[in-house]
Structures are given as structure tokens and as C-alpha cells.
Design a protein around this motif. Structure first.
Motif, PDB file in Angstrom:
ATOM      1  N   THR A 192     -12.483  -3.895   2.127  1.00 50.99           N
ATOM      2  CA  THR A 192     -13.127  -4.246   3.390  1.00 50.99           C
ATOM      3  C   THR A 192     -13.496  -3.020   4.225  1.00 50.99           C
ATOM      4  OG1 THR A 192     -11.007  -4.502   4.532  1.00 50.99           O
ATOM      5  CG2 THR A 192     -11.939  -6.461   3.475  1.00 50.99           C
ATOM      6  N   MET A 193     -14.450  -3.230   5.140  1.00 47.55           N
ATOM      7  CA  MET A 193     -14.934  -2.190   6.052  1.00 47.55           C
ATOM      8  C   MET A 193     -14.804  -2.699   7.491  1.00 47.55           C
ATOM      9  SD  MET A 193     -16.168   0.338   4.149  1.00 47.55           S
ATOM     10  CE  MET A 193     -17.322   1.189   5.240  1.00 47.55           C
ATOM     11  N   ALA A 194     -14.696  -1.769   8.437  1.00 46.72           N
ATOM     12  CA  ALA A 194     -14.648  -2.156   9.847  1.00 46.72           C
ATOM     13  C   ALA A 194     -15.292  -1.065  10.684  1.00 46.72           C
ATOM     14  CB  ALA A 194     -13.210  -2.406  10.304  1.00 46.72           C
ATOM     15  N   PHE A 195     -16.292  -1.426  11.477  1.00 44.22           N
ATOM     16  CA  PHE A 195     -17.001  -0.493  12.355  1.00 44.22           C
ATOM     17  C   PHE A 195     -17.604   0.676  11.573  1.00 44.22           C
ATOM     18  CE2 PHE A 195     -13.760  -2.440  15.147  1.00 44.22           C
ATOM     19  CZ  PHE A 195     -14.589  -2.979  16.112  1.00 44.22           C
ATOM     20  N   GLY A 196     -17.920   0.467  10.302  1.00 43.52           N
ATOM     21  CA  GLY A 196     -18.509   1.515   9.489  1.00 43.52           C
ATOM     22  C   GLY A 196     -17.496   2.424   8.832  1.00 43.52           C
ATOM     23  N   TRP A 197     -16.209   2.220   9.117  1.00 44.22           N
ATOM     24  CA  TRP A 197     -15.143   2.965   8.455  1.00 44.22           C
ATOM     25  C   TRP A 197     -14.365   2.016   7.541  1.00 44.22           C
ATOM     26  CZ3 TRP A 197     -15.791   4.131  13.845  1.00 44.22           C
ATOM     27  CH2 TRP A 197     -16.278   5.412  14.104  1.00 44.22           C
ATOM     28  N   LYS A 198     -13.390   2.552   6.846  1.00 43.52           N
ATOM     29  CA  LYS A 198     -12.593   1.709   5.973  1.00 43.52           C
ATOM     30  C   LYS A 198     -11.754   0.759   6.803  1.00 43.52           C
ATOM     31  CE  LYS A 198     -10.954   0.260   2.104  1.00 43.52           C
ATOM     32  NZ  LYS A 198     -10.559  -1.009   2.756  1.00 43.52           N
ATOM     33  N   GLY A 199     -11.827  -0.515   6.483  1.00 44.29           N
ATOM     34  CA  GLY A 199     -10.996  -1.518   7.136  1.00 44.29           C
ATOM     35  C   GLY A 199      -9.775  -1.803   6.283  1.00 44.29           C
ATOM     36  N   GLY A 200      -9.257  -3.015   6.392  1.00 42.59           N
ATOM     37  CA  GLY A 200      -8.108  -3.373   5.574  1.00 42.59           C
ATOM     38  C   GLY A 200      -7.218  -4.381   6.254  1.00 42.59           C
ATOM     39  N   TYR A 243     -21.967   3.292  15.608  1.00 43.39           N
ATOM     40  CA  TYR A 243     -21.787   2.022  16.283  1.00 43.39           C
ATOM     41  C   TYR A 243     -23.012   1.134  16.061  1.00 43.39           C
ATOM     42  CZ  TYR A 243     -24.501   4.629  19.803  1.00 43.39           C
ATOM     43  OH  TYR A 243     -25.439   5.386  20.440  1.00 43.39           O
ATOM     44  N   TYR A 244     -22.821  -0.148  16.266  1.00 44.25           N
ATOM     45  CA  TYR A 244     -23.858  -1.159  16.108  1.00 44.25           C
ATOM     46  C   TYR A 244     -24.967  -0.947  17.142  1.00 44.25           C
ATOM     47  CZ  TYR A 244     -25.934  -5.869  15.968  1.00 44.25           C
ATOM     48  OH  TYR A 244     -26.788  -6.934  15.871  1.00 44.25           O
ATOM     49  N   LEU A 245     -26.212  -1.095  16.698  1.00 44.35           N
ATOM     50  CA  LEU A 245     -27.425  -0.934  17.510  1.00 44.35           C
ATOM     51  C   LEU A 245     -27.661   0.507  17.952  1.00 44.35           C
ATOM     52  CD1 LEU A 245     -27.532  -4.172  19.714  1.00 44.35           C
ATOM     53  CD2 LEU A 245     -28.551  -3.734  17.461  1.00 44.35           C
ATOM     54  N   LYS A 246     -27.045   1.454  17.244  1.00 45.98           N
ATOM     55  CA  LYS A 246     -27.354   2.850  17.530  1.00 45.98           C
ATOM     56  C   LYS A 246     -28.857   3.072  17.305  1.00 45.98           C
ATOM     57  CE  LYS A 246     -26.223   7.591  16.191  1.00 45.98           C
ATOM     58  NZ  LYS A 246     -25.482   8.464  15.240  1.00 45.98           N
ATOM     59  N   ASP A 247     -29.490   3.776  18.202  1.00 45.20           N
ATOM     60  CA  ASP A 247     -30.932   4.021  18.156  1.00 45.20           C
ATOM     61  C   ASP A 247     -31.722   2.714  18.230  1.00 45.20           C
ATOM     62  OD1 ASP A 247     -30.424   6.763  17.814  1.00 45.20           O
ATOM     63  OD2 ASP A 247     -30.243   6.487  15.642  1.00 45.20           O
ATOM     64  N   ALA A 248     -31.087   1.680  18.810  1.00 43.09           N
ATOM     65  CA  ALA A 248     -31.738   0.361  19.011  1.00 43.09           C
ATOM     66  C   ALA A 248     -32.220  -0.245  17.710  1.00 43.09           C
ATOM     67  CB  ALA A 248     -32.882   0.498  20.012  1.00 43.09           C
ATOM     68  N   ILE A 249     -31.491  -0.004  16.632  1.00 42.24           N
ATOM     69  CA  ILE A 249     -31.857  -0.553  15.324  1.00 42.24           C
ATOM     70  C   ILE A 249     -30.721  -1.457  14.841  1.00 42.24           C
ATOM     71  CG2 ILE A 249     -32.380  -0.016  12.911  1.00 42.24           C
ATOM     72  CD1 ILE A 249     -33.455   2.681  13.853  1.00 42.24           C
ATOM     73  N   ASP A 250     -31.071  -2.677  14.447  1.00 37.80           N
ATOM     74  CA  ASP A 250     -30.091  -3.598  13.879  1.00 37.80           C
ATOM     75  C   ASP A 250     -30.100  -3.440  12.360  1.00 37.80           C
ATOM     76  OD1 ASP A 250     -28.434  -5.581  13.084  1.00 37.80           O
ATOM     77  OD2 ASP A 250     -29.423  -7.203  14.194  1.00 37.80           O
ATOM     78  N   ARG A 251     -29.124  -2.714  11.851  1.00 37.57           N
ATOM     79  CA  ARG A 251     -29.026  -2.473  10.408  1.00 37.57           C
ATOM     80  C   ARG A 251     -28.141  -3.506   9.712  1.00 37.57           C
ATOM     81  NH1 ARG A 251     -28.486   2.299  13.175  1.00 37.57           N
ATOM     82  NH2 ARG A 251     -30.046   3.932  12.758  1.00 37.57           N
ATOM     83  N   GLY A 252     -27.726  -4.504  10.472  1.00 34.83           N
ATOM     84  CA  GLY A 252     -26.807  -5.483   9.909  1.00 34.83           C
ATOM     85  C   GLY A 252     -25.390  -4.962   9.791  1.00 34.83           C
ATOM     86  N   ASP A 253     -25.098  -3.808  10.429  1.00 37.25           N
ATOM     87  CA  ASP A 253     -23.789  -3.185  10.269  1.00 37.25           C
ATOM     88  C   ASP A 253     -22.713  -3.822  11.129  1.00 37.25           C
ATOM     89  OD1 ASP A 253     -25.454  -2.138  12.260  1.00 37.25           O
ATOM     90  OD2 ASP A 253     -24.331  -0.273  12.401  1.00 37.25           O
ATOM     91  N   ALA A 254     -23.045  -4.831  11.909  1.00 34.42           N
ATOM     92  CA  ALA A 254     -22.010  -5.570  12.624  1.00 34.42           C
ATOM     93  C   ALA A 254     -21.635  -6.842  11.890  1.00 34.42           C
ATOM     94  CB  ALA A 254     -22.471  -5.908  14.044  1.00 34.42           C
TER      95      ALA A 254
END
Length: 613
Positions: A192-200, A243-254
Motif C-alpha cells: 500500500t501507499m499513502a500520500f505518495g509515500w509507502k503506506g502500510g 501533495y494532491y492537486l500540486k500545480d492544480a493538476i489532478d493526477r489521481g494521486d489522492a
């Protein structure tokens, strides 16, 4: 040491320091981040709630399978016959929480809770059903409501391979235990991932003051979600530029999901457990979670209190205490909203050490066969006179209820030992390293301190003469017999004849893969400290502190047992008695691996005291 400088507007906040110099798994509180106002339980884990048990199964195969399952059992009895009241809350419902509708309808849980990956939900349900039907007293059961939560670990795991089986997931249920909970990249948190780093997997607990009931609430999470990371109010994600919406782009990373399991021994009704679950979502929001369209955010809350347990047979006892009224539950709401802590994980550090470094002109490569790691626990005071205290710390581990240091002897057989630029000149010989696990105070990194090394080759004289490395000549005799298919050792014996250190070693190979050993909170922490220290320090021939580094792939070990072990060095230095050498903390065995030694060695510092050896 990594430094994070968090700023809100123009006003700098206190700096957070993340030192890698702890002998236990790094948790938020080790960094000075202590959310909330309530005291933690003894373990700061969901298992601080009496009766709760947690089990993991982790599956790592090749380069593509990184997944697993985690089981939470509300109590050690028959869960189907002794059901616990429960409630469920949903933040965003993009998920597959199997069994949830019956829990919401009846307000009770009748099986273990299993967390896993999205495409393993059916297998997890099958494992729960099989386990439930097999329990004594359930011979007439014909309907089971398995409760399975999931997150999608396809970023790090080949989820379409569907590698998890019901039998494998069943091991998580069977192995569930109370006490310490392994965290990080383990079980259902492996991929798993969380906030773009390794989750768990993460866990925490709080205890209400005696005046407010003295009850405990604990939380376990499977984190696989995104947003803008905050830690106790600090905007860590923004400060690190991830972070999510960095540079006002939704990359689906949230997108992603989180499963939150809340346990308490407060005697709550299923209605108030549902209310408690909803407050856990407030805790999730405080971490900076976005709860986006593609995120499944679920909370399962249950009570272990005997007085509210629901019995399905005629032996139901009378309740000794009524369930809490509404006015009493507000302090519990405060507790559960502060339970969401990000956990730092040794797997991240370990992964940073796995990519091979570039070749140097005098680096050495060698295949290592019959590799063993024999670890001993001993009082720190016995080692202190041999380690330069001004630059190295001897970490302590809780072993047998005492704080103990760890040292090891590492025997193996070098095969095709050669300098990279002289590949045609190869040697094979026995070698044994004698070392202590330390922390470099300058870098905060776990490392090893070498007393010295015995080698069965004239190579020893070159290294000692050129660089002053404490290598000593020895004659080796060995007897290694292995099963040709399983590679399990039928015989592992060797002797060393050396003026510096005589030795006799006979160990038994159990064939059982190495699991968590005492003194460590996770397998990754254990591997990082015991098997993957990259830097080694020693007194060189000029009595200065020398340093060299090694590299090797992640090693797969089986567990060994001592049959007869003796190292004259450890007796001569007063570190271990003959009897103590027969009882190592742990023994690991690996038939073959590959090492790279980065040479030439350097000097750490000068003007140290004379070498006490």
C-alpha cells in the motif's frame, strides 16, 4: 538525519527531526509527534484492548508480488457464538467491504475481520468461512457473514496475478495473537501507499482517565490513500512538495482507500459504536486525507466488553453492567479522532540500500556459501570498553524482559573471491566476522563494529598490510551436507584453528523461514539492523577507526538452532561464557548469496585510544 522544515505562511514551525538511530521501530512519538491529550496504552496498539488479537500473512514473490492479509479477532473465544456489537461508518464508498450490510442491520460481528487487497476479497471470505465452520461448537452452522475489508495495492503489487489463496489468508487468522502488533509493510499493508509515500499497517491506542471510565480505545489501519499530509497539524506534505492537486493538476494521486478498525472495551451499543466509527473519519481528515472519488474510506468499530456481548445459545450470562448512556461517550469520540498517526517504516530505508552501487577500482566481489548469522544478546556494559563511545552508540533491545545489546558471529565460505578489475584471479576460503551492532552517532545509521575477521587464505596478509584491516589467518575445516532440492542442511559444522580466535560451530537448520525475533517490532526492522548494515567500523593497525562498506541483495534465511558453538574470542574478551554461547538470541542460515565489498577502506577519525584488543 533527515530534516523537515515546516512553514505556515511566513511563520516557521518547530522542526521535525527524523533520526535513524533507534533500536526499535520508528513511530510518530519517537519523533516528538504526540497527537491528542490522552495517554496511550502500554503498547500503543489495538491489542491494548484486552482480548483483541492481530495476525498477518505477507506474500513477497519475485519482483512483482507485494501483498498480504491482516486479521483482527475481537476476542479469543468462539466469535460466532459470542458475537460482539459493532458499527460501521463510510467516508467515501468506493470499496468492497464484504459483510457490511448485515453488520449495519444487526449491529454485530460474528467472524474475524480480514483486510487484504481488492481482488483477494473472495479468497479472504473463503478463509473466514472455513475457519468459522471448523471451530468447536459450530458443527451445525449453515450461514456465516464474513467481514472483509480491502484496499487496492496494484501500484506496488501485480494484483491481477491473484497470488493470495484462501489457505494463505487463513494463516493470518490462525497466527493472530495479542501483544505487540507488527506495523508497516506487512500483511495487508505490504503493497500500500499513502500520500505518495509507502503506506502500510499502523496502530495506536488511548486510555480514558479513571474519572471518565478508564476504558481503552485502539485503532488499526490499512493505509492506502492520498491528500495533503499533515502530522499533528504540521503541513508536512506541502513542505516536502508532495501533495494532491500540486500545480492544480489532478493526477489521481489522492485515490486509494483506507480501512480503519476501532476496538474498545467500553460497553457500547451498536448504535454508539456507529457514532464512534464516524469520529474516526474526523481523525482521518486530520491527517490531510482527501477522501476522493476513487477512495474507499471505511471504519469498523466493535466493543469487547463482556456485558454487551451477544450469545447465540442458552448459556448467555446476565449482563453485569449496562451499556454506556450517550452522555458518557464524548471522551471516547475525542480519543478516536486522535488515533490516526503516520508510521515511518524500516522497509523504505531497507529499499534504499538494495540497489547495487557503482563498481570501484579495488572493490571485491564474492559468492558467499553456507552463510550463517549467529546473534547473541548480552548486557551493554560488557561491550562498552571495546567501542569508541564518542562516535558510536550501542543500541539496546528488549529481550527476555531486559535491555540487551546484540553482537554476532558470521561464518561463511567465500567462493570466487576476486577484485573486480582482476576477475581472472579468484580464491575460495572460509571466513568469519565478529561484530557488534552499533549506531553511528554522526549519521544516525545502524552499522556494525568489527572486532575482526578470520580468513583461511593468504589474502588476509594483503588486506592487513595495505589497509590495516583486522583480518587474521585461520585454518578452516568444514562439513556441509544439504538436501539437493530444498537446500536444507542435514549437517552444518566447521572448526577454526587460529591464534586470534579458535571456534567450533555446529548448528541445525530447521528449514523454517525466519520470522520476527524478540526485540524487534517488525521483520523489516530486524532485517535492516541484523542483515543489512552497510557500514562497518574497526580499529586499524595504526589504532585509528577505519571504515568500509558492503552491499548485497536482500537475503532469505531459514531459522537455525545451536547444537555446539564456541568462539574463544568472546570468552577471552569476557563477553560470553561457554554456556552462554550455547544459547544464541537467534541463528539465521542462507545457502548462498553474493556480496560486494567497497574498497579501499577509509578512516573515520583519529586520536582514539589504543585498540583494546
Amino acid at each position: 538525519m533527515q530534516e523537515i522544515n515546516c512553514v505556515v505562511g511566513a511563520k516557521p514551525l518547530d522542526q521535525i527531526f527524523i533520526p535513524l538511530n533507534s533500536s526499535k521501530r520508528m513511530r510518530a512519538r519517537d519523533l516528538g509527534i504526540a497527537p491528542g491529550i490522552l495517554s496511550t496504552g502500554r503498547l500503543n496498539a489495538i491489542t491494548d484492548v484486552t482480548g483483541v488479537r492481530v495476525g498477518h500473512v505477507t506474500l513477497l514473490e519475485g519482483d512483482s508480488i507485494r501483498t498480504g492479509a491482516t486479521a483482527v479477532l475481537p476476542h479469543p473465544g468462539n466469535l460466532f457464538r459470542r458475537r460482539v456489537p459493532a458499527g460501521i461508518a463510510v467516508g467515501n464508498g468506493f470499496g468492497k467491504l464484504m459483510g457490511s450490510t448485515q453488520v449495519m442491520e444487526l449491529g454485530e460481528i460474528e467472524t474475524p475481520i480480514v483486510l487484504t487487497n481488492t481482488l483477494a476479497v473472495p479468497q479472504a471470505a473463503d478463509a473466514i468461512i472455513a475457519w468459522t465452520l471448523s471451530q468447536p461448537g459450530n458443527e451445525d452452522v449453515v450461514s456465516v457473514n464474513p467481514l472483509v475489508g480491502e484496499t487496492n495495492d496494484s501500484y506496488l503489487n501485480d494484483i491481477r496475478a491473484r497470488a493470495l489463496t484462501s489457505a494463505l489468508i487463513g494463516q493470518a487468522i490462525e497466527q493472530a495473537h495479542d501483544g505487540m502488533v507488527e506495523e508497516g509493510a506487512v500483511g495487508a499493508g505490504t503493497g500500500t501507499m499513502a500520500f505518495g509515500w509507502k503506506g502500510g499497517i499502523g496502530t495506536s491506542s488511548r486510555i480514558l482517565p479513571h474519572e471518565l471510565g478508564g476504558v481503552t480505545v485502539g485503532v488499526l489501519v490499512q493505509s492506502n490513500f492520498g491528500g495533503v499530509l499533515q502530522m499533528d497539524g504540521l503541513p508536512v506534505g506541502k513542505s516536502l512538495g508532495q501533495y494532491y492537486l500540486k500545480d492544480a493538476i489532478d493526477r489521481g494521486d489522492a485515490d486509494g482507500s483506507i480501512m480503519i478498525v476501532v476496538a474498545t472495551d467500553a460497553p457500547l451499543s451498536d448504535r454508539n459504536l456507529t457514532r464512534l466509527a464516524s469520529r474516526a473519519l474526523a481523525g482521518l481528515a486530520r491527517t490531510g486525507a482527501s477522501m476522493s472519488n476513487g477512495s474507499g474510506d471505511y471504519v469498523i468499530a466493535f466493543s469487547t466488553a463482556e456485558s454487551v456481548r451477544r450469545y447465540t445459545d442458552q448459556h448467555s450470562p446476565l449482563a453485569k453492567e449496562s451499556e454506556w448512556i450517550n452522555d458518557k461517550v464524548s471522551p471516547l469520540f475525542q480519543a478516536v479522532t486522535r488515533e490516526k498517526n503516520m508510521t515511518f517504516n524500516y522497509r523504505d530505508i531497507l529499499n534504499q540500500r538494495l540497489p547495487p552501487p557503482q563498481d570501484g577500482w579495488v572493490d571485491v566481489r564474492s559468492k558467499l556459501k553456507h552463510f550463517a548469522l549467529i546473534n547473541y544478546a548480552l548486557p551493554k556494559s560488557r561491550l562498552e570498553s571495546y567501542i569508541p563511545a564518542s562516535h558510536f552508540e550501542i543500541p539496546e533491545f528488549t529481550i527476555g524482559g531486559k535491555q540487551m545489546a546484540l553482537m554476532s558471529a558470521v561464518p561463511f565460505w567465500d567462493v570466487d573471491f576476486h577484485f573486480i578489475n582482476l576477475p581472472f584471479l579468484k580464491f575460495s576460503f572460509g571466513q568469519t566476522n565478529f561484530r557488534v551492532y552499533v549506531i553511528d552517532k554522526r549519521s544516525g545509521e545502524h552499522a556494525v563494529w568489527f572486532f575482526g575477521t578470520t580468513l583461511g587464505s593468504f589474502v588476509v596478509y594483503f588486506a592487513k598490510g595495505a589497509w590495516g584491516i583486522p583480518w587474521y589467518y585461520a585454518r578452516y575445516q568444514s562439513l556441509f551436507e544439504q538436501d539437493p532440492l530444498t537446500r536444507r542442511y542435514h549437517s552444518y559444522k566447521y572448526t577454526i584453528d587460529s591464534k586470534w580466535c579458535d571456534a567450533q560451530v555446529e548448528i541445525e537448520d530447521t528449514g523454517v523461514p525466519v520470522s520476527l525475533t524478540e526485540g524487534f517490532s517488525s521483520v523489516d526492522e530486524m532485517k535492516l539492523i541484523l542483515t543489512h548494515p552497510v557500514d562497518g567500523y574497526f580499529y586499524n593497525s595504526t589504532h585509528k577507526v577505519g571504515k568500509y562498506a558492503v552491499w548485497h541483495k536482500e537475503i532469505s534465511f531459514t531459522t537455525g538452532r545451536a547444537k555446539n558453538i564456541y568462539f574463544s574470542l568472546y570468552e577471552r574478551l569476557g563477553l560470553l561464557s561457554k554456556d552462554e554461547m550455547q544459547n544464541p538470541h537467534s541463528v539465521f542460515i542462507c545457502p548462498e548469496t553474493e556480496f560486494k565489498v567497497l574498497l579501499p577502506p577509509g578512516e573515520y577519525a583519529d586520536n582514539y585510544k589504543m585498540n583494546p584488543l
